[in-house]
Enzyme design. Structure first.
Site: not given
Ligand code: SAM
Length: 255
Positions: A89, A116, A153, A168
């Site tokens: 994220p 996490e 796609r 699109d």
């Molecule tokens: N503690 C982390 C933080 O606050 O940045 C978030 C960890 S999340 C619970 C677990 C995993 O989900 C991440 O390592 C990532 O691979 C994925 N993930 C979560 N949100 C995401 C997003 N918005 N985009 C891409 N991957 C995401």
């Protein structure tokens, strides 16, 4: 041919995903290869451990670097120019232009985090980090699905005819115009008359105006970067004038 490999502790999540829609078509037509690889096979201990406690304390578990880096190396071996993508994220947001860029690749490896997150040092082994939105998912698998769905796609040949994607939303920096199908009247709401007349030029003009109006009202940020041609600028001027006169975006009244 785009070869996609996913590094995940839950490869089974993808079983049904790849049997529907564009990813399924891409795989069926041999335009995309797909494999979800179990990260645990790269863990070296008896319990196939892929996570551990965070240094410095704090909540949850962190994914260990060794299995991920070993996995990345194994998946990269013998592959010509693979793009290694880390889902997180904390990255630039995924969008249509990124999907277009990725659809031109021959190979991509997507690393899915859980818990996490992932040990920070893993970032040194990836080419790029992608976020699918400003929210936190429980794992990278759903983010990987978003990326693969949008990319598949766009892989040439998957959609049958390129005209499908031509109109699109985001393709040309605008949202798509509203679409209707039968019946002509549904619970008192009629399809706009212009779409029933069969006058192609009028339909094209109506769609362009709808597309611009929709973008103007719902996603004005897109218009900040879009380079408008003369016709588009003229139609947008009309929309602005209508807005100043108090006519807001409206196709029909909801019944
Ligand atoms: N503690 C982390 C933080 O606050 O940045 C978030 C960890 S999340 C619970 C677990 C995993 O989900 C991440 O390592 C990532 O691979 C994925 N993930 C979560 N949100 C995401 C997003 N918005 N985009 C891409 N991957 C995401």
């Amino acid at each position: 041919m785009l070869d996609v490999k996913i590094l995940t502790i839950f490869p089974g999540i993808f079983d049904s995903f790849i049997t529907f829609g564009n990813p399924a078509q891409a795989i069926e037509k041999h335009l995309m290869g797909f494999e979800a690889v179990d990260l645990r096979q790269f863990a070296s201990d008896r319990h196939r451990t892929t996570d551990d406690y965070p240094y410095g304390g704090g909540r949850g578990m962190i994914m260990k670097p060794e299995p991920i880096v070993k996995g990345i190396r194994a998946l990269k071996a013998g592959v010509d120019k693979p793009r290694v993508i880390l889902t997180t994220p904390q990255a630039r947001l995924f969008d249509q232009s990124k999907a277009e860029e990725l659809s031109q690749l021959s190979s991509m490896i997507i690393v899915c985090g859980r818990y996490e997150g992932i040990d920070e040092r893993v970032r040194c082994y990836v080419d790029e980090e992608i976020s699918v939105g400003d929210y936190v998912l429980s794992g990278g698998e759903t983010a990987a699905m978003v990326i693969i769905d949008a990319v598949s796609r766009l892989v040439p040949g998957v959609m049958g005819s390129d005209s499908h994607i031509g109109g699109d939303s985001f393709y040309d920096g605008l949202l798509e115009y509203p679409q209707y199908t039968r019946p002509r009247v549904f619970e008192g709401m009629s399809v706009p008359w212009v779409l029933l007349e069969g006058h192609h030029e009028k339909i094209r003009t109506w769609r362009l105006k709808q597309s611009l109006a929709r973008t103007f009202y719902r996603r004005p940020d897109l218009l900040e970067t879009k380079i408008l041609n003369e016709r588009e600028a003229e139609v947008l001027g009309e929309i602005r004038t209508e807005m100043n006169a108090g006519n807001m975006e409206k196709n029909h009244e909801c019944a």
